[in-house]
Design an enzyme around this catalytic site. Sequence first.
Site, PDB file in Angstrom:
ATOM      1  N   THR A  76       7.694  -1.990   2.861  1.00  0.00           N
ATOM      2  CA  THR A  76       8.107  -2.279   1.479  1.00  0.00           C
ATOM      3  C   THR A  76       7.979  -3.763   1.180  1.00  0.00           C
ATOM      4  O   THR A  76       7.478  -4.156   0.112  1.00  0.00           O
ATOM      5  CB  THR A  76       9.551  -1.808   1.245  1.00  0.00           C
ATOM      6  N   GLY A  80       6.368   6.271  -0.115  1.00  0.00           N
ATOM      7  CA  GLY A  80       7.682   5.937  -0.650  1.00  0.00           C
ATOM      8  C   GLY A  80       8.034   4.479  -0.458  1.00  0.00           C
ATOM      9  O   GLY A  80       8.623   3.838  -1.342  1.00  0.00           O
ATOM     10  N   ASP A  81       7.660   3.930   0.695  1.00  0.00           N
ATOM     11  CA  ASP A  81       7.893   2.508   0.950  1.00  0.00           C
ATOM     12  C   ASP A  81       7.085   1.655  -0.026  1.00  0.00           C
ATOM     13  O   ASP A  81       7.573   0.648  -0.537  1.00  0.00           O
ATOM     14  CB  ASP A  81       7.493   2.154   2.381  1.00  0.00           C
ATOM     15  N   ALA A  82       5.840   2.068  -0.271  1.00  0.00           N
ATOM     16  CA  ALA A  82       4.982   1.329  -1.203  1.00  0.00           C
ATOM     17  C   ALA A  82       5.533   1.396  -2.616  1.00  0.00           C
ATOM     18  O   ALA A  82       5.506   0.401  -3.358  1.00  0.00           O
ATOM     19  CB  ALA A  82       3.565   1.888  -1.155  1.00  0.00           C
TER      20      ALA A  82
END
Length: 339
Positions: free
Chosen positions: A68, A296-298
């Site tokens: 992230t 999801g992290d991105a």
Amino acid sequence: MSQKGIIVGVGHPLFDMAARIPEEYLTKYDLLANNAILAEDKHRPIYDELSGPDFKVSYSPGGATQNTIRVAQHFLNYPGATSFIGCIGQDSFGEKLKASMEKEGINTLYQVDDKKPTGVCAVLLTGGNRSLVTRLDAANEYKYEHLKSESAWKLVTDASFYYVAGFFLTVSPESMISIGEHATISNKCFCMNLSTPFLSQFFKEQMQSVFPFVDILFGNDDEYRAFAANFNLNTTDLNVIASKIASMPKKNTKRSRIVIITQGDKPVILHKDGKTKDFPVETIPDENVIDTNGAGDAFAGGFLADYVRNKDIFTCIKSGSRAAAMIVQVSGCTLPERT
């Protein structure tokens, strides 16, 4: 805005080993096609097997929070915009991680453990799904005392936004609480990701201790439904779940909690200031989806890069969606080179 170290992430610094595997390989190790777990003893052979001649493996910096921060840094696009804190081993993987993060413009302050190797994550790809099997090793050895050291705590106090994946609840919830308390006192923004369904079940007490500090909560639909089940919200309706979570007790009453639910290629659900709204995401043809690892992290990284610049919430979600769409079309959390 060009504040140095405006976002600090604290979490597990890992090296990802990504490989395409046959579905029977998942069965062999009792794994699900789209899940994330911590490695048990029975999973230990996976890492040596992936390194063998039967698989084509790609290596990249990984770990949920670290990814992230890398994405946020990519979109903020000025040196030192972000910082990352975690624990690595005294080995070549650790040195490669430090060099890679420095090359991407991220300020790192790693605790170095001289007994355990740098953590690694096996990313097992089948179709557009990924099964993550993480061997934390040194990443699991992070000590609260390191966070409170003068150099690490200065990164915290100099920042205005904090991001920690829920995975860190398994390592140092006291570090998350300490950052959350500082964020509350200073009216800064503390963000957390639910990360995986098992955390709300097996680390419920730790999650309860951190949750009152959370200003922005990220996660996918499966993670939110697991949270709802384990926290007795008595519903599976995502809109209702978002509303109930937003109204849970909160330390910093100057900020209303923002709840963001991603659903793959379905609309993002946002709850903010008492209202729930859906936002469409970028559509990616199935044949272009290479690896959902890190999507999801991105999303969180893309969202935060605009949120810290005071962009409107629709723009932030659109940037999150764009970042996720970029990542799913490559192997691992691979960022394009800046020209």
